[in-house]
Design a protein around this motif. Sequence first.
Motif, PDB file in Angstrom:
ATOM      1  N   ILE A 120       0.868  -1.180   0.000  1.00  0.00           N
ATOM      2  CA  ILE A 120       0.000   0.000   0.000  1.00  0.00           C
ATOM      3  C   ILE A 120       0.900   1.224   0.000  1.00  0.00           C
ATOM      4  O   ILE A 120       1.665   1.447   0.942  1.00  0.00           O
ATOM      5  CB  ILE A 120      -0.933   0.004   1.213  1.00  0.00           C
ATOM      6  N   ARG A 121       0.820   2.024  -1.068  1.00  0.00           N
ATOM      7  CA  ARG A 121       1.703   3.174  -1.199  1.00  0.00           C
ATOM      8  C   ARG A 121       1.031   4.442  -0.684  1.00  0.00           C
ATOM      9  O   ARG A 121      -0.149   4.676  -0.924  1.00  0.00           O
ATOM     10  CB  ARG A 121       2.088   3.369  -2.670  1.00  0.00           C
ATOM     11  N   LEU A 122       1.793   5.243   0.035  1.00  0.00           N
ATOM     12  CA  LEU A 122       1.309   6.534   0.514  1.00  0.00           C
ATOM     13  C   LEU A 122       1.582   7.552  -0.589  1.00  0.00           C
ATOM     14  O   LEU A 122       2.730   7.758  -0.982  1.00  0.00           O
ATOM     15  CB  LEU A 122       2.018   6.915   1.807  1.00  0.00           C
ATOM     16  N   LEU A 123       0.507   8.194  -1.085  1.00  0.00           N
ATOM     17  CA  LEU A 123       0.632   9.042  -2.267  1.00  0.00           C
ATOM     18  C   LEU A 123       0.363  10.521  -2.013  1.00  0.00           C
ATOM     19  O   LEU A 123       0.806  11.372  -2.789  1.00  0.00           O
ATOM     20  CB  LEU A 123      -0.308   8.530  -3.364  1.00  0.00           C
ATOM     21  N   THR A 124      -0.375  10.838  -0.957  1.00  0.00           N
ATOM     22  CA  THR A 124      -0.727  12.237  -0.701  1.00  0.00           C
ATOM     23  C   THR A 124      -0.130  12.707   0.617  1.00  0.00           C
ATOM     24  O   THR A 124       0.342  11.905   1.436  1.00  0.00           O
ATOM     25  CB  THR A 124      -2.251  12.420  -0.646  1.00  0.00           C
ATOM     26  N   LEU A 125      -0.220  14.003   0.837  1.00  0.00           N
ATOM     27  CA  LEU A 125       0.268  14.577   2.087  1.00  0.00           C
ATOM     28  C   LEU A 125      -0.462  13.974   3.287  1.00  0.00           C
ATOM     29  O   LEU A 125       0.167  13.633   4.297  1.00  0.00           O
ATOM     30  CB  LEU A 125       0.089  16.098   2.073  1.00  0.00           C
ATOM     31  N   ASP A 126      -1.782  13.841   3.185  1.00  0.00           N
ATOM     32  CA  ASP A 126      -2.534  13.262   4.303  1.00  0.00           C
ATOM     33  C   ASP A 126      -2.124  11.830   4.581  1.00  0.00           C
ATOM     34  O   ASP A 126      -2.027  11.412   5.744  1.00  0.00           O
ATOM     35  CB  ASP A 126      -4.038  13.323   4.016  1.00  0.00           C
ATOM     36  N   HIS A 127      -1.888  11.044   3.534  1.00  0.00           N
ATOM     37  CA  HIS A 127      -1.418   9.670   3.741  1.00  0.00           C
ATOM     38  C   HIS A 127      -0.103   9.676   4.529  1.00  0.00           C
ATOM     39  O   HIS A 127       0.075   8.916   5.485  1.00  0.00           O
ATOM     40  CB  HIS A 127      -1.166   8.961   2.409  1.00  0.00           C
ATOM     41  N   ALA A 128       0.809  10.528   4.099  1.00  0.00           N
ATOM     42  CA  ALA A 128       2.127  10.568   4.730  1.00  0.00           C
ATOM     43  C   ALA A 128       2.056  11.044   6.175  1.00  0.00           C
ATOM     44  O   ALA A 128       2.733  10.508   7.058  1.00  0.00           O
ATOM     45  CB  ALA A 128       3.059  11.480   3.923  1.00  0.00           C
ATOM     46  N   VAL A 129       1.214  12.048   6.425  1.00  0.00           N
ATOM     47  CA  VAL A 129       1.133  12.630   7.770  1.00  0.00           C
ATOM     48  C   VAL A 129       0.413  11.702   8.745  1.00  0.00           C
ATOM     49  O   VAL A 129       0.872  11.482   9.864  1.00  0.00           O
ATOM     50  CB  VAL A 129       0.445  14.007   7.717  1.00  0.00           C
ATOM     51  N   TYR A 130      -0.719  11.151   8.323  1.00  0.00           N
ATOM     52  CA  TYR A 130      -1.548  10.387   9.258  1.00  0.00           C
ATOM     53  C   TYR A 130      -1.205   8.907   9.304  1.00  0.00           C
ATOM     54  O   TYR A 130      -1.194   8.308  10.381  1.00  0.00           O
ATOM     55  CB  TYR A 130      -3.032  10.586   8.923  1.00  0.00           C
ATOM     56  N   VAL A 131      -0.906   8.313   8.175  1.00  0.00           N
ATOM     57  CA  VAL A 131      -0.548   6.892   8.180  1.00  0.00           C
ATOM     58  C   VAL A 131       0.933   6.720   8.509  1.00  0.00           C
ATOM     59  O   VAL A 131       1.315   5.906   9.336  1.00  0.00           O
ATOM     60  CB  VAL A 131      -0.882   6.243   6.820  1.00  0.00           C
ATOM     61  N   ARG A 132       1.764   7.456   7.799  1.00  0.00           N
ATOM     62  CA  ARG A 132       3.220   7.442   7.948  1.00  0.00           C
ATOM     63  C   ARG A 132       3.855   6.116   7.530  1.00  0.00           C
ATOM     64  O   ARG A 132       4.725   6.068   6.690  1.00  0.00           O
ATOM     65  CB  ARG A 132       3.661   7.803   9.383  1.00  0.00           C
ATOM     66  N   SER A 133       3.441   5.031   8.145  1.00  0.00           N
ATOM     67  CA  SER A 133       3.993   3.719   7.793  1.00  0.00           C
ATOM     68  C   SER A 133       2.946   2.662   8.100  1.00  0.00           C
ATOM     69  O   SER A 133       2.056   2.884   8.921  1.00  0.00           O
ATOM     70  CB  SER A 133       5.280   3.436   8.572  1.00  0.00           C
TER      71      SER A 133
END
Length: 216
Positions: A120-133
């Motif tokens: 599962i790839r993080l593609l947006t700013l929200d994905h990166a900020v909230y999911v992170r890993s």
Amino acid sequence: MGQVSMARATTLEGLVEQLIDVGSTAVRRGFVLASGGNLSARLPGREEFVVTGKGTWLDRLAPEDFTVMNLAGEIVGGNPEPSSEWKLHQRTYRVRGDANAIVHMHPQHAVLVDALGHEIRLLTLDHAVYVRSVGRTDFYPNGSDELADSAAEQAKEHNCVLLAHHGCSALGEDVGMAFRRAMNLEEAATATYRALLLGDRTTRFPVHADEAIQHA
């Protein structure tokens, strides 16, 4: 979500109200069906947590559908039968003292993308900020010690854990953040799925989340 405030609640009643709202929203958005999934929140200042009861439908929750348990796994109040996944919540709270809520859902795209062998790839700013890993466990029967222990081990380093062929577990400092992370995990999985349909297997968020936040 509904009109319920997602600021961190400080009472059992407030936490239950928030969990009821999250359950209704999760079903309405298709993250879970019927009695799948379960929700919990740690009681402030106590070594206890409240969790949805066994067989409850998340869009039909009422205050009497919740069980209060301690971190030793003992029932101390409320519904006499907790969710069959209570160990998943208990073991995670024991290793993550900063986690005050856990949302366990069965999001379709997250489970599908993982089952097909894709990250599962993080593609947006929200994905990166909230999911992170994203952590991950192999498939284990629901309610088992193996599932609970492996998920807790992954939760030591990740706020979102993918449970193979099953669902996900998302942690937060409050109910709202746990649900926000679960939703962003599913959105990232949906975006990954669409990217794969377009033949893309490499695109992801270009920088580390901490670096992005500085410029947001």
